[in-house]
Design a protein around this motif. Structure first.
Motif: not given
Length: 298
Positions: A168-170, A240-244, A254-261
């Motif tokens: 996802g976007v981070v 675009i990074a691995s959320l895992t 330190l990071l946020t995943a502000p929106f999808g998908p």
């Protein structure tokens, strides 16, 4: 009662088997840790006991006779069977450490932070981590088991899927991203992947979002995903990074995943050679990895 076995001296039989296998008294002597003269003496003793020659002596060479050819495979198979039976009775020698090979970023982001948990739960087991983005073949002495990313199959290995990745976007919270439209106002970070796994990029994300690929104010490209993640943490752009793999960075703010998908990735699989699956130290590492996987899925 069965009749008593009438056998020549065991040492003579053992010496003959080594000499016949090597077709050399000198090499047999080196294997047995004796002199060639001692080998020759034992062979002569066996030949006198049997009443027939077992070797034809030539210049700097010995060759088994037809009688020697008949005797050799019987002794070879018998000694092999005895060695296997004795080995099966002995408890396995303790391994100094079990070596786990995994991708460098997975090692840094998921394994190293959990090492304290492994030491606390399994104080009697020693773990060695081998971080490499190259596939390490198990059973070659480099590593005992592996965590690999991909789809498989993994022939000849026991495979267990630990984590199915998501992307996802981070971005750093300092960038203030709230909606996909904000991507037009910040730099976009890309990774020039050396590996060939299916790794989503900005084009794949835009397709899933039903949008045009964002332009951003600039594009920064990295050849190492760890560097790209550090750049995102430093506020240099969206990625675009691995959320895992950035789960701890998200939890720490330190990071946020502000929106999808979110985009599906492939799996991280634990791979174990069949012969190692019941080893206590391998079981300990497997249980530890399952705990890591459960925490990543939480």
């Amino acid at each position: 009662m069965p009749p008593s076995r009438r056998l020549p001296p065991l040492q003579a039989l053992k010496t003959f088997e080594a000499a016949a296998r090597h077709q050399s008294f000198r090499l047999a002597a080196a294997e047995l840790g004796v002199t060639p003269t001692a080998v020759s003496h034992q062979i002569r003793l066996l030949e006198e006991t049997l009443g027939l020659p077992l070797f034809e002596r030539r210049v700097r060479q010995v060759v088994t006779t037809p009688a020697g050819d008949r005797l050799f495979p019987v002794l070879r198979d018998g000694f092999d069977a005895m060695a296997a039976a004795v080995a099966a009775l002995r408890p396995p020698a303790p391994r100094r450490a079990v070596t786990l090979t995994a991708l460098g970023l997975f090692t840094a982001k998921r394994l190293i932070p959990a090492l304290g948990r492994f030491r606390a739960r399994f104080p009697d087991h020693e773990l060695r981590l081998h971080a490499s983005d190259d596939v390490v073949e198990l059973g070659t002495g480099i590593a005992d088991l592996a965590v690999r990313y991909g789809r498989g199959p993994f022939p000849g290995l026991v495979a267990e899927t630990l984590i199915t990745d998501r992307f996802g976007v981070v971005a750093s919270p300092r960038l203030g991203l709230r909606s996909p439209e904000d991507l037009e106002k910040v730099p976009l970070l890309r990774v020039d992947w050396r590996r060939q796994e299916r790794v989503p990029d900005w084009r794949a994300w835009a397709g899933a979002a039903g949008r045009l690929e964002p332009a951003g104010t600039a594009v920064l490209t990295f050849t190492d995903d760890a560097h790209a993640i550090q750049a995102a943490i430093a506020g240099h752009g969206a990625l675009i990074a691995s959320l895992t793999l950035v789960a701890d960075d998200l939890a720490a703010g330190l990071l946020t995943a502000p929106f999808g998908p979110e985009l599906p990735g492939d799996g991280y699989h634990l791979l174990i050679p069949e012969a190692e699956r019941s080893a206590p130290d391998v079981i300990a590492v497997r249980d530890w990895l399952r705990e890591i996987a459960a925490g990543s899925a939480a």
